[in-house]
Design a protein around this motif. Structure first.
Motif, PDB file in Angstrom:
ATOM      1  N   ASP A  77       2.246 -27.400  35.530  1.00 25.34           N
ATOM      2  CA  ASP A  77       1.006 -27.817  36.828  1.00 25.34           C
ATOM      3  C   ASP A  77       0.627 -29.293  36.770  1.00 25.34           C
ATOM      4  O   ASP A  77       0.277 -29.849  38.126  1.00 25.34           O
ATOM      5  CB  ASP A  77       0.166 -26.971  36.225  1.00 25.34           C
ATOM      6  CG  ASP A  77      -1.323 -26.616  37.445  1.00 25.34           C
ATOM      7  OD1 ASP A  77      -0.547 -26.610  39.112  1.00 25.34           O
ATOM      8  OD2 ASP A  77      -2.368 -26.538  37.753  1.00 25.34           O
ATOM      9  N   ASP A 101       8.758 -22.477  38.246  1.00 23.21           N
ATOM     10  CA  ASP A 101       8.151 -22.687  36.988  1.00 23.21           C
ATOM     11  C   ASP A 101       9.275 -21.669  35.707  1.00 23.21           C
ATOM     12  O   ASP A 101       9.267 -22.469  34.275  1.00 23.21           O
ATOM     13  CB  ASP A 101       6.896 -22.393  37.267  1.00 23.21           C
ATOM     14  CG  ASP A 101       5.713 -23.346  38.393  1.00 23.21           C
ATOM     15  OD1 ASP A 101       6.828 -23.645  38.523  1.00 23.21           O
ATOM     16  OD2 ASP A 101       5.072 -22.678  38.374  1.00 23.21           O
ATOM     17  N   ARG A 158       3.466 -27.323  44.811  1.00 21.78           N
ATOM     18  CA  ARG A 158       4.930 -27.404  44.382  1.00 21.78           C
ATOM     19  C   ARG A 158       5.307 -25.720  44.673  1.00 21.78           C
ATOM     20  O   ARG A 158       4.605 -24.978  45.186  1.00 21.78           O
ATOM     21  CB  ARG A 158       5.289 -27.480  42.415  1.00 21.78           C
ATOM     22  CG  ARG A 158       4.522 -26.579  42.118  1.00 21.78           C
ATOM     23  CD  ARG A 158       4.697 -26.843  40.503  1.00 21.78           C
ATOM     24  NE  ARG A 158       3.886 -25.670  39.112  1.00 21.78           N
ATOM     25  CZ  ARG A 158       3.394 -25.781  39.365  1.00 21.78           C
ATOM     26  NH1 ARG A 158       2.281 -25.941  40.058  1.00 21.78           N
ATOM     27  NH2 ARG A 158       3.014 -24.552  38.214  1.00 21.78           N
ATOM     28  N   GLU A 185      -0.004 -28.716  42.698  1.00 15.89           N
ATOM     29  CA  GLU A 185      -0.493 -26.905  42.983  1.00 15.89           C
ATOM     30  C   GLU A 185      -0.009 -27.138  44.192  1.00 15.89           C
ATOM     31  O   GLU A 185       0.223 -25.608  43.899  1.00 15.89           O
ATOM     32  CB  GLU A 185      -1.694 -27.232  43.579  1.00 15.89           C
ATOM     33  CG  GLU A 185      -2.599 -27.342  42.582  1.00 15.89           C
ATOM     34  CD  GLU A 185      -3.045 -25.975  41.526  1.00 15.89           C
ATOM     35  OE1 GLU A 185      -2.452 -25.072  41.500  1.00 15.89           O
ATOM     36  OE2 GLU A 185      -3.771 -26.225  40.533  1.00 15.89           O
ATOM     37  N   ASP A 222       3.699 -23.599  31.539  1.00 20.58           N
ATOM     38  CA  ASP A 222       2.398 -23.861  32.715  1.00 20.58           C
ATOM     39  C   ASP A 222       1.346 -24.412  33.201  1.00 20.58           C
ATOM     40  O   ASP A 222       1.952 -24.861  33.971  1.00 20.58           O
ATOM     41  CB  ASP A 222       1.618 -22.831  32.859  1.00 20.58           C
ATOM     42  CG  ASP A 222       2.352 -20.733  32.777  1.00 20.58           C
ATOM     43  OD1 ASP A 222       4.024 -21.272  32.500  1.00 20.58           O
ATOM     44  OD2 ASP A 222       1.959 -19.641  32.490  1.00 20.58           O
ATOM     45  N   LYS A 280       5.549 -22.674  42.788  1.00 21.44           N
ATOM     46  CA  LYS A 280       5.624 -22.200  41.513  1.00 21.44           C
ATOM     47  C   LYS A 280       7.127 -20.950  41.726  1.00 21.44           C
ATOM     48  O   LYS A 280       7.025 -20.479  40.471  1.00 21.44           O
ATOM     49  CB  LYS A 280       4.129 -21.136  41.709  1.00 21.44           C
ATOM     50  CG  LYS A 280       3.139 -22.529  41.992  1.00 21.44           C
ATOM     51  CD  LYS A 280       2.157 -22.350  41.879  1.00 21.44           C
ATOM     52  CE  LYS A 280       0.933 -22.808  41.892  1.00 21.44           C
ATOM     53  NZ  LYS A 280      -0.900 -22.663  40.989  1.00 21.44           N
TER      54      LYS A 280
END
Length: 218
Positions: A53, A65, A60, A58, A49, A62
Motif C-alpha cells: 500500500d 497484492d 493500484r 491506494e 499489505d 489490489k
C-alpha cells in the motif's frame, strides 16, 4: 521489579533488511512495477499489505497484492537456512534474561519465516514469548504489536523498553507508551530514528550490549 525488553527482529537482531529489499524489488519487477530500491528500504518494517500500500498507493490494482506477497515470500524463503544474525544478538537477549528482563519479540514475521529468524538468533531459552503478524490486526506503526507483546509479558508499558531499527518501530513503541531504543544496523539514519521517538540509538546489538549499563536497559 519485573521489566520487559521487547525486540523487533528483522534488521534489529537478524541482518535481513537488504534481503527483504532485494526480494521485494524482484517481486514488484516480476509484476511489472518499477519501484526504486531506496523506497523499498524505507518501507521495510511494515507488514506485507501495508508495504505494498505504501509503495504502490491506494489506486493500484489490489488483485495483484496476494501474488506480490507470495512472490516475495518465495524469493525470501530461499535464504531461510542461512539468515545472518547481528553481532551479539543472541548474547544480548541472554544477558537481559539473566538480568531479570522478560524478553519478547514483536515482529511482522510468522510461520516458517519466524522459525528461521529464531534459529538465526539462537537464544530461545531467553525469549519468553513472540508477538507475530498472526496475532494482531494492524502491524507497525500501529501500537498493537508492541501492546500485544506487553500483554504476553504481563508487564505495563511504563516498565518496558522497545528496541527496533525503523521509524515504524519507533512510532509503534511511542504510541504504545514504552521507551524506545533504536539501532542503526537496519540502515535507517540516526536522525530519523530520533525524530520518530528513539530515546537512545546504538550501532547494533553488540554496541547496545557493550553500553548496557548506560542504556535505557540498565
Amino acid at each position: 521489579m519485573e521489566r520487559a525488553a521487547v525486540f523487533d527482529v528483522d534488521g534489529t537482531l537478524v541482518d535481513t533488511n537488504h534481503l527483504h529489499v532485494t526480494t521485494w524489488w524482484e517481486a514488484f519487477r516480476q509484476a511489472g512495477h518499477r519501484v526504486p530500491m531506496h523506497a523499498v528500504h524505507r518501507a521495510v518494517g511494515l507488514g506485507s499489505d501495508d508495504l505494498i500500500d505504501h509503495l504502490l498507493g491506494e489506486d493500484r490494482d489490489k488483485d495483484q497484492d496476494a501474488g506480490l506477497s507470495a512472490a516475495h515470500k518465495a524469493l525470501y524463503g530461499q535464504y531461510f537456512d542461512r539468515l545472518p544474525p547481528m553481532a551479539d544478538a543472541g548474547r544480548l537477549l541472554k544477558r537481559l534474561h539473566g538480568d531479570g528482563w522478560t524478553v519478547v519479540l514483536a515482529t511482522s514475521a510468522s510461520g516458517a519465516e519466524l522459525s528461521a529468524l529464531r534459529r538465526a538468533i539462537d537464544a530461545d531459552e531467553a525469549i519468553a514469548a513472540t508477538a507475530s503478524a498472526d496475532d494482531v490486526k494492524e502491524g507497525k506503526p500501529a501500537p498493537e504489536p508492541v501492546e500485544h507483546a506487553l500483554e504476553l509479558a504481563g508487564i505495563p508499558a511504563e516498565r518496558a523498553v522497545f528496541v527496533g531499527d525503523t521509524v515504524w518501530d519507533m512510532r509503534a513503541g511511542r504510541r504504545a507508551g514504552v521507551r524506545c531504543v533504536g539501532v542503526l544496523c537496519g540502515g535507517i539514519p540516526r536522525a530519523d530514528l530520533v525524530e520518530a521517538g528513539a530515546q537512545a540509538v546504538y550501532e547494533d546489538p553488540a554496541d547496545l550490549l557493550a553500553s548496557l549499563r548506560q542504556s535505557p536497559l540498565a
